[in-house]
Design a protein around this motif. Structure first.
Motif, PDB file in Angstrom:
ATOM      1  N   ASP A 142       0.862  -1.178   0.000  1.00 54.40           N
ATOM      2  CA  ASP A 142       0.000   0.000   0.000  1.00 54.40           C
ATOM      3  C   ASP A 142       0.899   1.229   0.000  1.00 54.40           C
ATOM      4  N   GLN A 143       0.284   2.419   0.067  1.00 58.43           N
ATOM      5  CA  GLN A 143       1.090   3.627  -0.063  1.00 58.43           C
ATOM      6  C   GLN A 143       2.014   3.867   1.115  1.00 58.43           C
ATOM      7  N   SER A 144       1.717   3.285   2.276  1.00 63.91           N
ATOM      8  CA  SER A 144       2.636   3.432   3.399  1.00 63.91           C
ATOM      9  C   SER A 144       3.979   2.783   3.094  1.00 63.91           C
ATOM     10  N   ARG A 145       3.967   1.741   2.253  1.00 64.60           N
ATOM     11  CA  ARG A 145       5.225   1.087   1.878  1.00 64.60           C
ATOM     12  C   ARG A 145       6.036   1.951   0.913  1.00 64.60           C
ATOM     13  N   ARG A 146       5.355   2.720   0.066  1.00 63.38           N
ATOM     14  CA  ARG A 146       6.089   3.652  -0.803  1.00 63.38           C
ATOM     15  C   ARG A 146       6.854   4.656   0.053  1.00 63.38           C
ATOM     16  N   VAL A 147       6.176   5.233   1.038  1.00 55.00           N
ATOM     17  CA  VAL A 147       6.832   6.197   1.918  1.00 55.00           C
ATOM     18  C   VAL A 147       7.987   5.531   2.670  1.00 55.00           C
ATOM     19  N   PHE A 148       7.780   4.286   3.124  1.00 52.78           N
ATOM     20  CA  PHE A 148       8.830   3.559   3.842  1.00 52.78           C
ATOM     21  C   PHE A 148      10.086   3.437   2.988  1.00 52.78           C
ATOM     22  N   TRP A 149       9.927   3.015   1.733  1.00 55.88           N
ATOM     23  CA  TRP A 149      11.079   2.805   0.870  1.00 55.88           C
ATOM     24  C   TRP A 149      11.714   4.122   0.451  1.00 55.88           C
ATOM     25  N   GLU A 150      10.908   5.160   0.246  1.00 55.55           N
ATOM     26  CA  GLU A 150      11.491   6.467  -0.072  1.00 55.55           C
ATOM     27  C   GLU A 150      12.370   6.957   1.071  1.00 55.55           C
ATOM     28  N   ARG A 151      11.881   6.824   2.290  1.00 56.46           N
ATOM     29  CA  ARG A 151      12.662   7.281   3.444  1.00 56.46           C
ATOM     30  C   ARG A 151      13.917   6.433   3.640  1.00 56.46           C
ATOM     31  N   ALA A 152      13.798   5.140   3.411  1.00 61.87           N
ATOM     32  CA  ALA A 152      14.969   4.271   3.551  1.00 61.87           C
ATOM     33  C   ALA A 152      16.060   4.684   2.563  1.00 61.87           C
ATOM     34  N   MET A 153      15.664   4.975   1.332  1.00 67.72           N
ATOM     35  CA  MET A 153      16.646   5.380   0.318  1.00 67.72           C
ATOM     36  C   MET A 153      17.215   6.765   0.616  1.00 67.72           C
ATOM     37  N   GLN A 154      16.385   7.659   1.116  1.00 67.11           N
ATOM     38  CA  GLN A 154      16.880   8.993   1.444  1.00 67.11           C
ATOM     39  C   GLN A 154      17.851   8.950   2.613  1.00 67.11           C
ATOM     40  N   ARG A 155      17.605   8.062   3.580  1.00 65.89           N
ATOM     41  CA  ARG A 155      18.573   7.883   4.660  1.00 65.89           C
ATOM     42  C   ARG A 155      19.882   7.309   4.135  1.00 65.89           C
ATOM     43  N   ALA A 156      19.790   6.538   3.055  1.00 63.15           N
ATOM     44  CA  ALA A 156      20.985   5.943   2.446  1.00 63.15           C
ATOM     45  C   ALA A 156      21.670   6.905   1.471  1.00 63.15           C
ATOM     46  N   GLU A 157      21.294   8.187   1.510  1.00 61.82           N
ATOM     47  CA  GLU A 157      21.943   9.266   0.753  1.00 61.82           C
ATOM     48  C   GLU A 157      21.598   9.240  -0.733  1.00 61.82           C
ATOM     49  N   TRP A 158      20.357   8.828  -1.044  1.00 66.33           N
ATOM     50  CA  TRP A 158      19.816   8.930  -2.395  1.00 66.33           C
ATOM     51  C   TRP A 158      18.632   9.895  -2.351  1.00 66.33           C
ATOM     52  N   ARG A 159      18.264  10.416  -3.501  1.00 64.49           N
ATOM     53  CA  ARG A 159      17.115  11.310  -3.591  1.00 64.49           C
ATOM     54  C   ARG A 159      16.244  10.892  -4.769  1.00 64.49           C
ATOM     55  N   LYS A 160      14.998  11.373  -4.761  1.00 64.27           N
ATOM     56  CA  LYS A 160      14.082  11.031  -5.844  1.00 64.27           C
ATOM     57  C   LYS A 160      14.654  11.486  -7.183  1.00 64.27           C
ATOM     58  N   HIS A 161      14.500  10.639  -8.168  1.00 62.72           N
ATOM     59  CA  HIS A 161      15.034  10.920  -9.492  1.00 62.72           C
ATOM     60  C   HIS A 161      14.215  12.027 -10.159  1.00 62.72           C
ATOM     61  N   PRO A 162      14.859  12.937 -10.906  1.00 57.21           N
ATOM     62  CA  PRO A 162      14.098  14.020 -11.554  1.00 57.21           C
ATOM     63  C   PRO A 162      13.119  13.535 -12.608  1.00 57.21           C
ATOM     64  N   ARG A 163      13.271  12.265 -13.066  1.00 57.87           N
ATOM     65  CA  ARG A 163      12.330  11.723 -14.043  1.00 57.87           C
ATOM     66  C   ARG A 163      11.439  10.650 -13.392  1.00 57.87           C
ATOM     67  N   THR A 164      11.159  10.847 -12.113  1.00 52.98           N
ATOM     68  CA  THR A 164      10.318   9.910 -11.364  1.00 52.98           C
ATOM     69  C   THR A 164       8.957   9.711 -12.021  1.00 52.98           C
ATOM     70  N   GLU A 165       8.408  10.763 -12.616  1.00 52.95           N
ATOM     71  CA  GLU A 165       7.075  10.682 -13.228  1.00 52.95           C
ATOM     72  C   GLU A 165       7.003   9.588 -14.285  1.00 52.95           C
ATOM     73  N   ALA A 166       8.134   9.252 -14.918  1.00 55.47           N
ATOM     74  CA  ALA A 166       8.127   8.227 -15.969  1.00 55.47           C
ATOM     75  C   ALA A 166       7.829   6.840 -15.406  1.00 55.47           C
ATOM     76  N   VAL A 167       8.323   6.546 -14.199  1.00 54.18           N
ATOM     77  CA  VAL A 167       8.093   5.213 -13.629  1.00 54.18           C
ATOM     78  C   VAL A 167       6.933   5.204 -12.642  1.00 54.18           C
ATOM     79  N   ALA A 168       6.566   6.391 -12.130  1.00 50.00           N
ATOM     80  CA  ALA A 168       5.478   6.464 -11.148  1.00 50.00           C
ATOM     81  C   ALA A 168       4.588   7.653 -11.472  1.00 50.00           C
ATOM     82  N   PRO A 169       3.726   7.533 -12.493  1.00 52.57           N
ATOM     83  CA  PRO A 169       2.842   8.657 -12.862  1.00 52.57           C
ATOM     84  C   PRO A 169       2.003   9.114 -11.674  1.00 52.57           C
ATOM     85  N   TYR A 170       1.917  10.427 -11.510  1.00 61.71           N
ATOM     86  CA  TYR A 170       1.283  10.993 -10.322  1.00 61.71           C
ATOM     87  C   TYR A 170      -0.144  10.491 -10.125  1.00 61.71           C
TER      88      TYR A 170
END
Length: 591
Positions: free
Chosen positions: A99-127
Motif C-alpha cells: 500500500d502507499q505506506s510502503r512507498r513512503v517507507f522505501w522512499e525514506r529508507a533510500m533517502q537515509r541511504a543518501e539517495w534522492r528522488k530521481h528528476p524523471r520519477t514521473e516516468a516510472v510512477a505517474p502521479y
C-alpha cells in the motif's frame, strides 16, 4: 563488478511485468543496464526491447527487484546499492500487501541511504496512479553528491523545512505533488526555449525542468541566499546544460532584458507576494510575445474568516481571481488543471490526481491547487506596473515634477486593473514630499493613502497588501521626525510596492513572507517582531506535531478500509460461488 545477487527469486504476474517493463523503457537512459538476478523475466523483456542488459561491469543504470515484507528486504537492498554503479537506480517492489505506506517507507529508507528522488520519477510512477497500488511499486532515485551531503545532510534540511524543502529528499504526498507540477511544466517547454524558474526555492524543480526537456538555458531565481547556495551546490551540474541559480526579487526582474525568455515557471509564488501583479507584469516584460507561463496557486485555502491561515500567504486565490489577474496582466490561460494530493489542510482524504478542465468554463469541482499554462498576449498591453515604472524612471533621471504629475493622475484613477494603485501612488508621493522637507504635503498624502486603502480591507485577497500600506501611513503620521530609511525598512513589504528605489532592506530573510501586517484599534497598524515570529514558529511546530498525530490515525483508518475492501471481495466471491452451486442444484433437480 559482479552480478547483483539475491537469495530469492521474485515472480511477477505477466500483466504486472508488462507494466514494469513499459515504465522502465520510458525512464532508462541510453547505455548499459544491470538488473538484479532474481528477476530473469524482467531481464528477458528488457533485452527483447533492445536494452543492453549486462551481468557485470560498469553500467549507467541499475534495477533492483525486491519482495516487500521479507525481514531482510531493506538490508538486502542497501547492501546491493553499494554494488550499484551509475547515477540512476530503480527499485521494483513486489508483494501482495503493498500500500502507499510502503512507498513512503522505501522512499525514506533510500533517502537515509543518501539517495534522492530521481528528476524523471514521473516516468516510472505517474502521479495520477500513485494511489492505485496493484502488487507493485516502482521508485527511481539518484545519489546525492558528496559535496552536497557534506554541507547539507538530512538533519540540516529537516531544521530548515518550514521555510525551504528539497522535495527530492522528502517522502510522501506533498513531495509527489510538487514534483508532479514541474514534470508537467516540462512537457510544454519547446526545443531551444530559454527558461526561467521564478522563486525556485532549493532548485530541485529547475533541475527537473532541465532533465525533462530540451531547453537551451535555465535560470533559477530566489530571494533567499541560502536557497540559491543549496541549489548551486546540489543541482548546477546535473544536466547537459548549465543551470544558473541566482538571488533575485520576484517582483523586480530588473537584471533581465525585455524578451529574454521563452518559457517561465513560478509555482506556489503569487500567494506569497505582497503585490503579485508586479511578478506577472515583470514576466510579461521578460517573456517574448507568445511566451508561455506555467504557474500554480492554492485553491481557496481560506478559513471561516475568508483569509488563508498560513502566515506566509498574503492572498487567497480562487479561479475567478486568478483569471482576472492574468487577463489584466496580458496573459491568456490556455490550459488549466485541479490538483489534489491529500493529507493537507484541505481535502485531506483525497487521492493524488491531476484533473484538466476547460479554462473557458472553469472548474466543475473542487481541488487543492489550481495549475495553469498561460500565453503572453501577442499584442503589447499596458499592465499594472507600467505607470509606476515610468514614475520610478522619471525620479531616477531627476524629472521630479513629471513624476509627481504622473503620480497625481494615478491617485485619481478608478478604472485601473489594480485597485490598490491610487493608494500606492499616494504613498509614493508622501515619500517624495517627505524627502523634500514638505511635511504638510507628505502628511496629507499619508492620510489619503490610509483613506484610499481602507475600502480595500473589505476586498478578499487585498487585505494584507492594503493593511501593509495603511500601517506604513499611520507610523509615518504618528512620528514625522522618524528617518524615512528606518520607516521604510520596518515596513519593507509596503515599501516594495512603491515606485521608488528603497534604501536598505530587512536582512532577515523571513521578513517578506513571515511579517504579516494588520490593523489594531489603538494604533491603526502593527507588524510582527522577530520574537513574535519565533513564537509563531513554535506554535506551528506544536500544530505540526498534532497534525502528524492525526495523520497517523487517518493512516490507520485507511488500513482498516483496505481490510474491509478485501473482506468485501471475499464475500463477493463466496456469494457468486454459492449462487453458482444453487443454480447447479436446481438444474440437477429439474433433470
Amino acid at each position: 563488478m559482479t552480478d547483483l545477487q539475491s537469495s530469492y527469486a521474485v515472480s511477477m504476474p505477466p500483466a504486472v511485468l508488462r507494466v514494469v517493463e513499459n515504465r522502465l523503457l520510458s525512464w532508462l537512459p541510453p547505455g548499459r543496464v544491470r538488473v538484479s538476478a532474481n528477476a530473469p523475466g524482467l531481464k528477458r523483456g528488457l533485452r527483447a526491447a533492445g536494452v543492453e542488459v549486462v551481468e557485470s561491469g560498469e553500467s549507467l543504470a541499475c534495477v533492483l527487484v525486491v519482495e516487500d515484507g521479507r525481514e531482510d528486504a531493506e538490508a538486502a537492498v542497501l547492501s546491493q546499492i553499494v554494488q550499484a554503479a551509475g547515477d540512476h537506480l530503480c527499485l521494483v517492489i513486489t508483494g501482495h500487501k503493498l500500500d502507499q505506506s510502503r512507498r513512503v517507507f522505501w522512499e525514506r529508507a533510500m533517502q537515509r541511504a543518501e539517495w534522492r528522488k530521481h528528476p524523471r520519477t514521473e516516468a516510472v510512477a505517474p502521479y495520477g496512479e500513485l494511489d492505485r497500488v496493484a502488487g507493485v511499486l516502482v521508485l527511481a532515485f539518484e545519489p546525492v553528491r558528496a559535496a552536497a551531503l557534506e554541507r547539507y545532510p538530512l538533519e540540516v534540511l529537516e531544521s530548515e523545512r518550514d521555510l525551504h524543502t528539497d522535495m527530492t529528499r522528502e517522502a510522501g504526498r506533498r513531495s509527489d505533488a510538487h514534483m508532479a507540477r514541474y514534470a508537467q511544466a516540462s512537457q510544454f517547454i519547446r526545443d531551444g526555449d530559454r527558461v526561467i524558474d521564478v522563486a525556485c526555492g532549493l532548485g530541485y524543480g529547475t533541475a527537473q525542468l532541465a532533465r525533462n526537456s530540451r531547453a537551451s538555458s535555465l535560470i533559477g531565481l530566489d530571494a533567499s541566499e541560502y536557497a540559491v547556495d543549496y541549489a548551486n551546490t546540489n543541482f548546477s551540474d546535473v544536466a547537459s546544460i548549465a543551470l544558473n541559480f541566482r538571488v533575485g526579487d520576484a517582483q523586480n526582474l530588473g537584471d533581465m532584458a525585455d524578451g529574454s525568455a521563452d518559457f517561465a515557471v513560478s509555482v506556489e509564488t503569487l500567494e506569497h507576494l505582497p503585490q503579485p501583479e508586479l511578478l506577472l507584469a515583470e514576466l510579461g516584460r521578460v517573456l517574448v510575445s507568445g511566451g508561455l507561463l506555467y504557474a500554480s496557486v492554492p485553491n481557496d485555502w481560506s478559513d471561516e474568516t475568508g483569509e488563508d491561515p498560513n502566515p506566509f500567504h498574503f492572498h487567497v486565490y480562487d479561479w475567478q481571481r486568478l483569471v482576472d489577474q492574468f487577463r489584466c496582466s496580458g496573459f491568456v490561460i490556455e490550459k488549466a488543471w485541479l490538483q489534489d494530493a491529500g493529507g493537507g489542510q484541505k481535502r485531506h482524504l483525497s487521492t493524488r490526481s491531476m484533473l484538466e478542465f476547460d479554462p473557458q468554463s472553469g472548474p466543475m469541482t473542487d481541488g487543492e491547487w489550481l495549475l495553469v499554462l498561460a500565453r503572453r498576449s501577442e499584442q503589447d498591453s499596458t499592465n499594472v506596473e507600467d505607470p509606476l515604472r515610468i514614475a520610478k524612471e522619471q525620479l531616477a533621471s531627476g524629472s521630479r515634477s513629471e513624476a509627481i504629475l504622473l503620480l497625481d493622475s494615478l491617485t485619481q484613477d478608478r478604472s485601473h486593473a489594480h485597485p490598490l494603485l491610487p493608494c500606492i501612488a499616494h504613498a509614493t508621493l508622501a515619500v517624495i514630499h517627505a524627502r523634500a522637507g514638505e511635511a504638510t504635503r507628505a502628511a496629507d498624502a499619508w492620510l489619503q493613502c490610509a483613506e484610499r486603502g481602507r475600502p480595500m480591507l473589505e476586498e478578499r485577497g487585498l487585505r494584507s497588501a492594503a493593511s501593509a500600506l495603511i500601517a506604513l501611513s499611520y507610523d509615518a503620521m504618528q512620528d514625522e521626525s522618524r528617518p524615512l530609511a528606518d520607516l521604510l525598512a520596518n515596513h519593507h513589504a509596503a515599501a516594495r510596492m512603491l515606485a521608488l528605489d528603497v534604501p536598505g532592506s530587512v536582512s532577515d530573510e523571513l521578513s517578506d513572507r513571515a511579517v504579516v501586517y494588520g490593523l489594531s484599534a489603538e494604533s491603526g497598524g502593527v507588524n510582527l517582531s522577530h520574537e513574535q515570529i519565533r513564537q509563531t514558529m513554535e506554535a506551528k511546530s506544536w500544530l505540526d506535531a498534532k497534525y502528524k498525530e492525526h495523520v497517523m490515525k487517518i493512516t490507520e483508518m485507511e488500513l482498516y478500509v483496505t481490510e474491509l475492501e478485501h473482506a468485501r471481495h471475499w464475500l463477493d466471491g463466496q456469494y457468486h460461488s454459492l449462487t453458482d452451486q444453487v443454480r447447479q442444484l436446481r438444474l440437477a433437480g429439474n433433470a
